[in-house]
Write a protein that holds these residues in place. Sequence first.
Motif, PDB file in Angstrom:
ATOM      1  N   GLU A  75      -0.877   5.379 -13.917  1.00 29.61           N
ATOM      2  CA  GLU A  75      -0.442   3.984 -14.022  1.00 29.61           C
ATOM      3  C   GLU A  75       0.731   3.795 -13.089  1.00 29.61           C
ATOM      4  N   ILE A  76       0.555   2.872 -12.167  1.00 26.25           N
ATOM      5  CA  ILE A  76       1.627   2.544 -11.234  1.00 26.25           C
ATOM      6  C   ILE A  76       2.562   1.580 -11.935  1.00 26.25           C
ATOM      7  N   ASP A  77       3.843   1.866 -11.845  1.00 23.57           N
ATOM      8  CA  ASP A  77       4.848   1.110 -12.583  1.00 23.57           C
ATOM      9  C   ASP A  77       5.990   0.725 -11.645  1.00 23.57           C
ATOM     10  N   HIS A  78       6.605  -0.369 -11.913  1.00 22.74           N
ATOM     11  CA  HIS A  78       7.773  -0.891 -11.197  1.00 22.74           C
ATOM     12  C   HIS A  78       7.728  -0.661  -9.678  1.00 22.74           C
ATOM     13  N   VAL A  79       6.763  -1.334  -9.029  1.00 21.97           N
ATOM     14  CA  VAL A  79       6.691  -1.328  -7.564  1.00 21.97           C
ATOM     15  C   VAL A  79       7.703  -2.349  -7.055  1.00 21.97           C
ATOM     16  N   ILE A  80       8.678  -1.867  -6.314  1.00 19.41           N
ATOM     17  CA  ILE A  80       9.734  -2.757  -5.819  1.00 19.41           C
ATOM     18  C   ILE A  80       9.971  -2.471  -4.346  1.00 19.41           C
ATOM     19  N   ILE A  81       9.974  -3.532  -3.548  1.00 17.90           N
ATOM     20  CA  ILE A  81      10.371  -3.449  -2.139  1.00 17.90           C
ATOM     21  C   ILE A  81      11.434  -4.518  -1.933  1.00 17.90           C
ATOM     22  N   ASN A  82      12.484  -4.163  -1.205  1.00 18.22           N
ATOM     23  CA  ASN A  82      13.559  -5.124  -0.957  1.00 18.22           C
ATOM     24  C   ASN A  82      12.978  -6.483  -0.578  1.00 18.22           C
ATOM     25  N   GLU A  83      13.523  -7.504  -1.192  1.00 17.41           N
ATOM     26  CA  GLU A  83      12.977  -8.853  -1.054  1.00 17.41           C
ATOM     27  C   GLU A  83      12.882  -9.306   0.402  1.00 17.41           C
ATOM     28  N   ASP A  84      13.868  -8.980   1.219  1.00 11.42           N
ATOM     29  CA  ASP A  84      13.866  -9.431   2.611  1.00 11.42           C
ATOM     30  C   ASP A  84      12.835  -8.690   3.476  1.00 11.42           C
ATOM     31  N   LEU A  85      12.195  -7.659   2.922  1.00  8.03           N
ATOM     32  CA  LEU A  85      11.189  -6.902   3.687  1.00  8.03           C
ATOM     33  C   LEU A  85       9.770  -7.136   3.172  1.00  8.03           C
ATOM     34  N   ARG A  86       9.612  -7.986   2.185  1.00 12.60           N
ATOM     35  CA  ARG A  86       8.285  -8.254   1.645  1.00 12.60           C
ATOM     36  C   ARG A  86       7.460  -9.081   2.629  1.00 12.60           C
ATOM     37  N   GLY A  87       6.158  -8.920   2.539  1.00 11.84           N
ATOM     38  CA  GLY A  87       5.269  -9.677   3.418  1.00 11.84           C
ATOM     39  C   GLY A  87       5.146  -9.084   4.808  1.00 11.84           C
ATOM     40  N   LYS A  88       5.596  -7.844   5.001  1.00 12.27           N
ATOM     41  CA  LYS A  88       5.549  -7.195   6.312  1.00 12.27           C
ATOM     42  C   LYS A  88       4.577  -6.018   6.345  1.00 12.27           C
ATOM     43  N   GLY A  89       3.703  -5.921   5.335  1.00 14.85           N
ATOM     44  CA  GLY A  89       2.698  -4.863   5.314  1.00 14.85           C
ATOM     45  C   GLY A  89       3.176  -3.550   4.712  1.00 14.85           C
ATOM     46  N   LEU A  90       4.386  -3.519   4.144  1.00 15.40           N
ATOM     47  CA  LEU A  90       4.910  -2.274   3.591  1.00 15.40           C
ATOM     48  C   LEU A  90       4.170  -1.878   2.312  1.00 15.40           C
ATOM     49  N   GLY A  91       3.810  -2.855   1.493  1.00 18.74           N
ATOM     50  CA  GLY A  91       3.042  -2.572   0.287  1.00 18.74           C
ATOM     51  C   GLY A  91       1.695  -1.957   0.621  1.00 18.74           C
ATOM     52  N   LYS A  92       1.052  -2.469   1.643  1.00 20.72           N
ATOM     53  CA  LYS A  92      -0.233  -1.925   2.098  1.00 20.72           C
ATOM     54  C   LYS A  92      -0.071  -0.468   2.500  1.00 20.72           C
ATOM     55  N   LYS A  93       0.990  -0.160   3.248  1.00 22.15           N
ATOM     56  CA  LYS A  93       1.242   1.226   3.671  1.00 22.15           C
ATOM     57  C   LYS A  93       1.525   2.115   2.465  1.00 22.15           C
ATOM     58  N   LEU A  94       2.264   1.591   1.494  1.00 24.56           N
ATOM     59  CA  LEU A  94       2.538   2.350   0.284  1.00 24.56           C
ATOM     60  C   LEU A  94       1.235   2.691  -0.433  1.00 24.56           C
ATOM     61  N   PHE A  95       0.352   1.723  -0.585  1.00 27.06           N
ATOM     62  CA  PHE A  95      -0.881   1.972  -1.325  1.00 27.06           C
ATOM     63  C   PHE A  95      -1.847   2.873  -0.571  1.00 27.06           C
TER      64      PHE A  95
END
Length: 141
Positions: A75-95
């Motif tokens: 179970e993936i829990d508390h996924v957090i990326i600094n707000e000013d860096l969201r929408g730049k494809g970092l979540g995709k790279k994490l996953f």
Amino acid sequence: MNLEFRFLSIDYIDTIVDMVFLLDNEDISKSVLKTRFKEMFTQNYECIGIYASDKLIGVCGLWYMTRHYSGKSVEIDHVIINEDLRGKGLGKKLFIWLDNYLKTKQVETIELNTYTGNTDSHKFYYNEGFKILGFHFLKTL
């Protein structure tokens, strides 16, 4: 942006709590979060730090278990990326990193919860291949 994913031990608890506190935890104090995270580290839990140029820009927790309906699961829990860096494809790279890492641990399924009002995350998770399986209920005792 060059990303690096590192495992964060309990030694990083203050840093982890500071990041998780950004998740809209006004009702949960940092001291309570710290107590809970200390216990979490004893319960099949891992924390991943997301770094860009040696600066921590996010965290992600992983809980391991076996479930009757999904087999060996995380179970993936508390996924957090600094707000000013969201929408730049970092979540995709994490996953992408998570998928590869979890395959090495023979994990069969990935689960997660997201707040009902966080519609941006819903779209992201749909795009990552997640589907809604049910409702998450919580009762405070």
